[in-house]
Design a protein around this motif. Structure first.
Motif, PDB file in Angstrom:
ATOM      1  N   PHE A  23       0.931  -0.806   0.130  1.00  0.00           N
ATOM      2  CA  PHE A  23       0.008  -0.073  -0.113  1.00  0.00           C
ATOM      3  C   PHE A  23       0.881   1.511  -0.238  1.00  0.00           C
ATOM      4  N   GLY A  24       2.028   1.268   0.780  1.00  0.00           N
ATOM      5  CA  GLY A  24       2.249   2.288   0.574  1.00  0.00           C
ATOM      6  C   GLY A  24       3.409   2.489  -0.682  1.00  0.00           C
ATOM      7  N   ALA A  25       4.016   1.645  -0.267  1.00  0.00           N
ATOM      8  CA  ALA A  25       4.557   2.202  -2.305  1.00  0.00           C
ATOM      9  C   ALA A  25       3.657   2.146  -3.598  1.00  0.00           C
ATOM     10  N   THR A  26       2.899   1.449  -3.546  1.00  0.00           N
ATOM     11  CA  THR A  26       1.899   2.037  -4.919  1.00  0.00           C
ATOM     12  C   THR A  26       1.018   3.648  -4.419  1.00  0.00           C
ATOM     13  N   LEU A  27       1.019   4.120  -3.202  1.00  0.00           N
ATOM     14  CA  LEU A  27       0.191   4.955  -3.133  1.00  0.00           C
ATOM     15  C   LEU A  27       1.823   6.129  -3.446  1.00  0.00           C
ATOM     16  N   SER A  28       2.614   5.530  -3.353  1.00  0.00           N
ATOM     17  CA  SER A  28       4.184   6.931  -3.152  1.00  0.00           C
ATOM     18  C   SER A  28       4.266   6.772  -5.246  1.00  0.00           C
ATOM     19  N   GLY A  29       3.507   5.599  -5.381  1.00  0.00           N
ATOM     20  CA  GLY A  29       3.768   5.783  -7.275  1.00  0.00           C
ATOM     21  C   GLY A  29       2.737   6.202  -7.472  1.00  0.00           C
ATOM     22  N   VAL A  30       2.094   6.888  -7.434  1.00  0.00           N
ATOM     23  CA  VAL A  30       0.711   7.967  -7.835  1.00  0.00           C
ATOM     24  C   VAL A  30       1.082   8.498  -8.999  1.00  0.00           C
ATOM     25  N   GLN A  31       2.497   9.167  -8.475  1.00  0.00           N
ATOM     26  CA  GLN A  31       2.890  10.285  -9.003  1.00  0.00           C
ATOM     27  C   GLN A  31       3.330   9.668 -10.696  1.00  0.00           C
ATOM     28  N   ILE A  32       3.822   8.315 -11.036  1.00  0.00           N
ATOM     29  CA  ILE A  32       4.071   7.802 -12.121  1.00  0.00           C
ATOM     30  C   ILE A  32       2.946   7.649 -13.240  1.00  0.00           C
ATOM     31  N   LYS A  33       2.202   7.366 -12.843  1.00  0.00           N
ATOM     32  CA  LYS A  33       0.404   7.362 -13.417  1.00  0.00           C
ATOM     33  C   LYS A  33       0.377   9.288 -14.118  1.00  0.00           C
ATOM     34  N   ARG A  34       0.498   9.814 -13.462  1.00  0.00           N
ATOM     35  CA  ARG A  34       0.348  11.243 -14.121  1.00  0.00           C
ATOM     36  C   ARG A  34       2.297  11.827 -15.094  1.00  0.00           C
ATOM     37  N   ILE A  35       2.798  11.136 -14.397  1.00  0.00           N
ATOM     38  CA  ILE A  35       4.758  11.781 -15.897  1.00  0.00           C
ATOM     39  C   ILE A  35       3.385  11.605 -17.382  1.00  0.00           C
ATOM     40  N   GLU A  36       4.087  13.086 -18.431  1.00  0.00           N
ATOM     41  CA  GLU A  36       4.300  12.544 -19.337  1.00  0.00           C
ATOM     42  C   GLU A  36       4.861  12.885 -19.408  1.00  0.00           C
ATOM     43  N   PRO A  37       5.169  11.692 -21.150  1.00  0.00           N
ATOM     44  CA  PRO A  37       6.598  11.284 -21.619  1.00  0.00           C
ATOM     45  C   PRO A  37       7.407  12.918 -22.059  1.00  0.00           C
ATOM     46  N   LEU A  38       7.226  13.669 -22.665  1.00  0.00           N
ATOM     47  CA  LEU A  38       8.061  14.412 -22.801  1.00  0.00           C
ATOM     48  C   LEU A  38       8.278  15.928 -21.721  1.00  0.00           C
ATOM     49  N   GLN A  39       7.343  16.390 -21.877  1.00  0.00           N
ATOM     50  CA  GLN A  39       7.880  17.097 -19.615  1.00  0.00           C
ATOM     51  C   GLN A  39       8.950  16.019 -18.427  1.00  0.00           C
TER      52      GLN A  39
END
Length: 338
Positions: free
Chosen positions: A315-331
């Motif tokens: 749960f802790g690792a998954t919660l911290s990984g939410v930012q992965i979903k928001r990553i836009e490749p170019l940015q």
């Protein structure tokens, strides 16, 4: 993804070693405290814990304190006649041997232990001091007992139990009344003037038992919460450092769920190694801990805690990984370049 996760762990050995070491130490401390909690529970109330499921009846005016419970012989005999079971009485005291050594015990009169007058059955923890045939005296009543045998795991209030006959118990307690009635079975009873408790409820009425278990269990769950926070913080920092890499991977067509799988794979590898090491040491302490140390790590409890550790870490690792979903490749690539 597993291959990529393993390559990253080999490349960043120190970071993952530090995390694994922290998880190992936290989980080991949790298992040790759990073993102490279980050991203290056995040392405090194994007499009750090892009884079958059933209902404990005590007088309603005792305010849930067994030592203040007084059940009249007439009511006691009526309840036993209607519902079965047997009476119990518990009394703290001392026994003195021929060499004037005193031993603190809990005198127990219980209907499931048939003891002849003048004889006594002791908890097995006293086998190192006494043997069958020894004579022990209760000085307050002037009664002398002959040790008739020993029974396993029969302690109450951190004292070994000493089982007596009904007549001898009357001599020591100076009353014919009983403190408790135990009725086997899970059905709740309703008897006027008496309050019924299940086994777990009765254990919680023992002041020392409840205080010990509550304190130690709070520490255990606090450590589990800390482990989840450690996983979350670690993977959050790792993910921040790898934003550029994730952007490149996403640009190459790697899906977000595959990046999560890579993180989960690393989590599982670290957790399995750390828990295996801490479980090995925790179980080894069962064999090497001193006899006077109340330590007992039960396999069922250890594996339940391991499962909770894994879930909290996930749960802790998954919660911290939410930012992965928001990553836009170019940015992400541009941020990584900066």
């Amino acid at each position: 993804m597993m291959n990529l996760a393993w390559k990253e762990m080999k490349k960043n050995k120190l970071k993952f070693f530090i995390l694994g070491s922290i998880v190992f130490l936290v989980s080991l401390l949790t298992f040790v405290i759990s073993g102490l909690a279980n050991g203290l529970s056995e040392d405090n109330a194994s007499l009750i814990r090892n009884m079958p499921e059933g209902q404990f009846l005590m007088s309603s005016d005792a305010e849930e304190t067994y030592s203040m419970s007084v059940i009249d012989p007439g009511l006691r005999d009526q309840v036993i006649s209607e519902h079965g079971g047997y009476a119990m009485s518990l009394q703290m005291g001392f026994l003195t041997d021929d060499e004037d050594r005193q031993t603190g015990v809990t005198f127990v009169h219980s209907g499931d232990h048939q003891v002849s007058n003048g004889r006594i059955i002791l908890d097995e923890s006293l086998q190192k001091d006494y043997q069958t045939g020894d004579h022990l005296t209760h000085e307050q009543s002037g009664t002398t007992f002959t040790v008739a045998g020993f029974v396993p795991q029969a302690k109450f209030s951190h004292a070994p139990s000493a089982f007596l006959s009904a007549d001898d118990a009357e001599q020591i307690t100076r009353t014919k009344a009983s403190q408790l009635i135990f009725v086997p079975g899970s059905d709740e009873l309703s008897v006027s003037g008496l309050t019924a408790f299940s086994k777990s409820e009765f254990l919680n009425t023992i002041p020392s038992y409840n205080a010990e278990q509550l304190s130690l269990n709070m520490i255990v769950w606090f450590l589990i919460a800390i482990s989840g926070m450690l996983f979350g913080i670690f993977f959050y920092m790792m993910n921040v450092q790898k934003i550029g890499l994730y952007g490149i991977l996403k640009g190459l067509g790697v899906k977000t769920r595959d990046l999560f799988r890579m993180m989960w794979t690393q989590l599982i590898i670290i957790t399995l190694i750390a828990l295996t090491a801490s479980l090995s040491i925790g179980f080894s302490l069962n064999a090497v801990s001193p006899g006077d140390l109340p330590y007992l790590l039960a396999p069922a409890t250890a594996f339940q805690l391991s499962a909770v550790f894994t879930l909290v870490g996930f749960f802790g690792a998954t919660l911290s990984g939410v930012q992965i979903k928001r990553i836009e490749p170019l940015q992400a690539i541009r941020q990584g370049e900066v």
